[in-house]
Design an enzyme around this catalytic site. Sequence first.
Site, PDB file in Angstrom:
ATOM      1  N   LYS A   1      33.658  55.754  51.122  1.00  0.00           N
ATOM      2  CA  LYS A   1      32.677  55.993  52.183  1.00  0.00           C
ATOM      3  C   LYS A   1      31.718  57.114  51.771  1.00  0.00           C
ATOM      4  CE  LYS A   1      35.627  54.216  55.836  1.00  0.00           C
ATOM      5  NZ  LYS A   1      36.625  54.498  56.864  1.00  0.00           N
TER       6      LYS A   1
ATOM      7  N   GLN B   1      39.310  59.532  59.744  1.00  0.00           N
ATOM      8  CA  GLN B   1      39.980  58.424  59.067  1.00  0.00           C
ATOM      9  C   GLN B   1      41.352  58.147  59.698  1.00  0.00           C
ATOM     10  OE1 GLN B   1      38.646  56.410  56.559  1.00  0.00           O
ATOM     11  NE2 GLN B   1      40.485  55.219  56.935  1.00  0.00           N
TER      12      GLN B   1
ATOM     13  N   ASP C   1      32.089  54.935  64.328  1.00  0.00           N
ATOM     14  CA  ASP C   1      33.018  53.808  64.274  1.00  0.00           C
ATOM     15  C   ASP C   1      32.924  52.911  65.512  1.00  0.00           C
ATOM     16  OD1 ASP C   1      34.435  53.674  61.888  1.00  0.00           O
ATOM     17  OD2 ASP C   1      35.668  55.406  62.422  1.00  0.00           O
TER      18      ASP C   1
END
Length: 285
Positions: free
Chosen positions: A53, A97, A120
């Site tokens: 990422k 995460q 997200d």
Amino acid sequence: MTKLIDGKQISQDIKLELKEKVSLFKEKYGKDITLAVVLVGENPASQVYVRNKIKATELVGMKSLAFYLDENATEKEVEECVNALAKDDNVDGILVQLPLPKHLDENKILNLIPANKDVDGFLAENVGKLLLFENSTVACTPYGVLELLKRENIEIAGKNAVVIGRSNIVGKPMAMLLLRENATVTICHSKTKDLKKICKQADILVAAIGRAKFVTKDMVKKGAVVIDVGINRVDGKLYGDVDFEKVSKKTSYITPVPGGVGPMTIAMLLQNTYLLALKKAEENV
Ligand code: NAD
């Protein structure tokens, strides 16, 4: 003849387009776009995801901030980290995460992320807005699937779409996106009866189950579009949720694993970060 949907190529195209947009953004607003990533612990898969990422963020010209916290970090320490990023005006997006180590309350920590930095699209506010068909940040994987369908000019309106899987991060938002695009949507899950019969009616079938080769040829209508979200590692090899070899003989379009939906997730994460930064910059003009 079935067409393979090349998620690797499409995600590359999206990243190239974003690079251009990020550069224009910097010129116009005189600031960077910044994504902050928080990783707690040393889960090897999470470490790879975070590395990828960060690499992708920098490749499109965005700035990344990485925070690595110890496996035994207390809830207070993780909260302080996320709270500081929430307050920092220079941070456009925050990604924690998952999974977090077991002693931490995932929901409590995720809820510290303000909705306007929720890259997200996991927060209730963003999920609720999706349900209301309002503008919101959408979870990256289903958003990536929609993008694949759109870029392949696959008609969605009026089609029968079946989503297998009802998770918060894939199945549910996927179904809502397809509904928003005017498909007639059926959501299937572990308690669904007559799964085969339902799947056979699908013009668009999305598999997000987490079981290798679960979707077999006899479950798929001839000419259907099949999207395989699954990532299953069996004996060191990667398999989707679809029995690709046999199913692809019947489909009009199909995504491979790897190289289908997988690469889209990071591309859409960058897209979400860009869109949030743009919204904030436009509001502050
Ligand atoms: P999950 O375990 O949270 O959900 C799985 C869903 O499958 C559940 O809703 C369950 O009801 C359903 N299911 C299980 N057994 C079933 C059965 N026998 N019949 C019908 N439905 C059944 O998983 P998830 O997080 O939604 O992920 C699904 C898959 O997608 C996994 O393989 C995961 O690795 C993969 N995934 C890929 C990406 C990507 O970037 N490509 C992102 C997220 C998840």
